[in-house]
Design an enzyme around this catalytic site. Structure first.
Site, PDB file in Angstrom:
ATOM      1  CG  ASP A 457     -19.203  32.767  15.422  1.00  0.00           C
ATOM      2  OD1 ASP A 457     -19.533  31.409  15.358  1.00  0.00           O
ATOM      3  OD2 ASP A 457     -19.780  33.276  14.160  1.00  0.00           O
ATOM      4  CG  ASP A 695     -20.476  36.978  11.511  1.00  0.00           C
ATOM      5  OD1 ASP A 695     -20.671  35.982  12.101  1.00  0.00           O
ATOM      6  OD2 ASP A 695     -20.314  36.827  10.212  1.00  0.00           O
ATOM      7  CG  ASP A 699     -21.964  35.061  16.879  1.00  0.00           C
ATOM      8  OD1 ASP A 699     -21.738  33.886  17.630  1.00  0.00           O
ATOM      9  OD2 ASP A 699     -21.676  35.283  15.947  1.00  0.00           O
TER      10      ASP A 699
END
Length: 807
Positions: A457, A695, A699
């Site tokens: 990400d 995080d 996700d």
């Protein structure tokens, strides 16, 4: 009429009126409660508690349950100490007690039994081996009958006294049909001792094949020596296993025992378990920070190396978060406790490490399958060995057959196979915790080392996760003056009049929207975003506060992970999110384009749209700087052979700019959480071994679906719960350490398994008499017992090398 200020119930956190609430006074402080149930919970005395993991999330201390488990048998756990119902070994505490690593009760018992067995067994050994000494000195002063009597009596104390736990475990394994090392030891020792007893009492009934030069052969010294050597091996193994908990114990000792609490302007030293959420604590230079909290006064630098592995102290000032167990350096500050006891980062690390050390790696299944058939196979080989020596061997056939069969039983070591993997995992997990790499389960640690694809990400993983608002672009639709009202002429309200005047004044310069309209967009966006945990939301709220804007209160707040947020403010429906998400909600005005918008995208900035009542109000641009450590970490990850893929909800131009700057291999932009999940599944279906690093809540599905999910320690709890590993520091250098650790642990496990298989593959034929045709030599059961004892110790010793691993 006078109204009293509301206070919080310390148990449930509810606001209560002191004038009407139930109250309790403790240590000169009065606590107020919403109901009798909360008061009773508060008054319930807490039992003995563990510094590192006791207290409730409400802020009041509670006792954590201490679990016990068997390192040899999967799934065996108990709330109380005792013996494993499968193998009979003593259960070990899941988390070692804080303080110096003293001997366990099992170790102390084994040490006493070893020294007793050695004291009684040494005379037996000397008497039994006298015939091999020059001149047989003992035979000159002790008759053969007396010698046999002494050997019988002393060896009985050794075998059935000092060695009783070994026989118990062997019997238990037969009853439960879970045969193990103690099955073989028990059979070998009892076979040697029982035969010797029979030979001593009824020697005249034995055939000539059981005699040597006319004398019956006994093996009391063999039974005694094997027992003593196995006890020695148990002592050495328990000492080595005690050292495997050093990493976890050192983490538990990070928390101080007391804290300095500020109460009514005065300071008081209180035990750590009495600290509650909301307490203000003073931390002086050189002191350990007692709990997790936020700095409210003062500034300093904090050594966080014990949790993150990073040696450089981190500056802290008002508003910054600090973690319990870290060390204050130069300055003094006051913090407000936010997480105490079991909820602190340190306590969660201890719990996670303890759970990971009890988990089992997939390679352990191979060892378990082998061990399941190993003992029956060894018993069959021992029976076959006895039969071949008895029928085909030279004289004394009976004695040679017995010696060889006992040697086969004793030298075989399923325990080395059983310990090969869990010892490496246990020590590797502890070493990772010291370096800021928290392993949730052993499977993640094993798989990580041979992964070939890394999906990341952007926000909070590659970037700092602390974006800031750089620009606000006002939509042309929002800048248009209100449409005239149909029907009767109704004077506009003052607000409508002022806004129309403002818009008309700036109509000729519509491309340069006024600060007033920007502030209006930012204010209503912040009113809604203050209910979200996303880093972008925090940036919007922070920008509004910096401008001194007053934000309204939002109702009916809803968040769509990876999309945006929705709610109502002053009766108006508000949507804030990505362009795709706004299109899904049929927002008007999305097709208009700003030159500035495209330029911001090309610079890698994140753009979110704000819409009111179905009309686009404007765009908010946010920049999130790339972490200084990210380029170096990505270079190292590329050296490991990983294909690195960026998965982000940003627009293609913004995502492409970041990917080009960092040299990433693939980019997937404008992806939703569902898209991330599908991409992970597609990669795995194509045969890729996928690691996902992220995080945020958005996700979590991808983290759970990947072969290994890696969460940033600075991220959300949901992300950390979905991941197999957590990087405490929150940057990808931790992932580099994790891969090095994984590869070292895998290598160590292979070494242990190779040694265990090779030892048994070589030792069993030697014990059966493979050397006799070549050199006329049989392996003594005593030497077989010595080799077996040191095989376990060798496996544990090799695993202990991981404690010195450089990451």
């Amino acid at each position: 009429m006078l109204y009293s200020a509301m206070v919080k119930d310390p148990v449930c956190g509810m606001d209560v009126d002191p004038a009407t609430a139930l109250s309790v006074t403790r240590n000169s402080r009065t606590y107020y409660f919403c109901r009798a149930h909360c008061r009773d919970l508060f008054l319930t005395p807490a039992p003995a508690y563990c510094d590192a993991c006791a207290t409730a999330s409400s802020g009041r201390a509670r006792t954590a349950t201490k679990a016990y488990y068997c390192p040899m048998c999967a799934g065996v756990e108990s709330a109380t100490p005792g013996a494993c119902p499968q193998c009979g070994m003593a259960l070990e505490a899941a988390a070692p007690a804080a303080g110096p690593a003293g001997p366990t009760e099992e170790l102390r018992d084994m040490q006493r039994r070893f020294w007793l067995g050695l004291a009684l067994g040494l005379p037996v050994f000397l008497l039994g081996m006298d015939h091999m000494l020059p001149g047989q000195p003992l035979a000159r002063v002790i008759s053969q009958r007396l010698s046999l009597g002494l050997q019988l009596a002393l060896s009985a104390f050794v075998v059935f006294g000092a060695g009783w736990p070994l026989l118990q475990r062997g019997w238990h394994s037969l009853v439960t049909r879970r045969m193990n090392m103690f099955t073989l030891i028990g059979l070998g020792v009892l076979a040697a001792w029982s035969y010797s007893l029979y030979a001593t009492l009824f020697g005249r009934l034995l055939p000539a094949s059981a005699r040597h030069h006319g004398e019956v052969i006994v093996y009391f010294e063999t039974a005694a020596a094997i027992t003593v050597l196995v006890l020695l091996g148990q002592v050495m193994e328990l000492r080595a296993r005690r050292r495997t908990g050093i990493a976890l114990r050192s983490l538990m000792e990070l928390a101080p025992k007391t804290a300095t609490r500020l109460r009514a302007g005065a300071e008081e030293q209180v035990p750590l378990e009495q600290i509650m959420v909301g307490d203000q604590l003073r931390v002086r230079p050189g002191e350990k920070i007692p709990v997790d909290g936020v700095v409210i006064e003062g500034h300093s630098s904090v050594d966080e190396s014990m949790l993150t592995g990073e040696p450089v102290p981190v500056p802290k000032q008002a508003g910054d978060q600090v973690a319990g167990g870290t060390i204050n350096q130069t300055g003094a500050f006051v913090l407000r406790a936010e997480r105490v006891g079991r909820d602190t980062l340190l306590a969660r690390i201890v719990e996670m490490v303890a759970a990971a050390q009890r988990s089992r790696a997939p390679v352990q299944r191979l060892a378990d399958r082998v061990a399941a058939v190993f003992v029956p196979a060894v018993i069959a080989i021992a029976v076959l060995t006895y039969g071949l020596w008895f029928w085909l061997g030279p004289e004394p056939r009976w004695a040679n057959a017995l010696v060889s069969a006992v040697a086969v039983l004793v030298i075989a070591c399923p325990c080395a196979l059983g310990l090969a993997t869990p010892m490496s995992i246990m020590i590797g997990v502890g070493r990772g915790a010291q370096a800021g790499v928290l392993v949730k389960d052993a499977e993640a640690l094993e798989i990580l080392g041979h992964a070939d694809t890394l999906c990341v990400d952007k926000t909070g993983t590659l970037t700092e996760g602390k974006p800031s608002v750089t620009q606000i672009l006002v939509s042309e639709m929002w800048a248009e003056p209100p449409a005239p009202r149909a029907g009767l002429e109704v004077p506009p309200t003052k607000k409508e009049h002022d806004r129309a005047c403002s818009l008309n004044a700036s109509h000729a310069e519509r491309d340069v929207p006024s600060a007033k309209m920007e502030n209006e967009i930012l204010s209503m966006a912040a009113a809604l975003e203050q209910h979200s945990e996303h880093p972008l939301a925090a940036a919007v709220v922070r920008a509004a506060r910096e401008r001194g804007l007053i934000t309204g209160s939002a109702e009916h707040f809803q968040a769509t992970p990876g999309g945006g947020v929705a709610g109502c403010i002053a009766g108006h429906a508000l949507l804030i999110g990505s362009e795709n998400w706004l299109r899904e909600h049929s927002v008007a005005g999305l097709d208009e384009r700003h030159t500035a918008l495209e330029m911001l995208h090309s610079q890698g900035q994140t753009i979110i749209g704000v819409a009111q009542d179905g009309r686009l109000a404007g765009w908010i641009a946010l920049a999130d700087p790339i972490k200084a450590t990210t380029p170096e970490a990505l270079r190292d990850l590329h050296r490991f052979g990983l294909n690195i893929i960026l998965l982000t909800g940003d627009a293609e131009t913004a995502a492409g700019a970041v990917a080009r700057a960092l040299g990433l291999d693939e980019v997937h932009a404008r992806v939703t959480p569902a898209d991330k999940l599908n991409i992970i599944r597609q990669l795995r279906a194509a045969g890729r071994r996928v690691v996902m690093a992220g995080d945020g809540i958005n996700d979590a599905p991808a983290l759970a679906a990947a072969d290994v999910g890696v969460a940033m320690g600075s991220g959300t709890d949901i992300a950390m719960q979905s991941a197999g590993l957590t990087l405490v520091k929150g940057d990808l250098r931790g992932l580099v350490k994790a891969i090095r650790l994984s590869r070292a642990v895998r290598r160590n496990i292979r070494q242990n398994l190779l040694f265990a298989f090779a030892y048994n593959a070589l030792g069993i034929p030697l014990a059966a008499g493979a050397l006799y045709p070549l050199c006329g030599m049989l392996l003594s059961p005593v030497l077989a017992g010595l080799a077996m004892s040191f095989s376990d110790v060798s496996v544990v010793g090799n695993a202990l090398r991981l404690r010195r691993l450089r990451l």
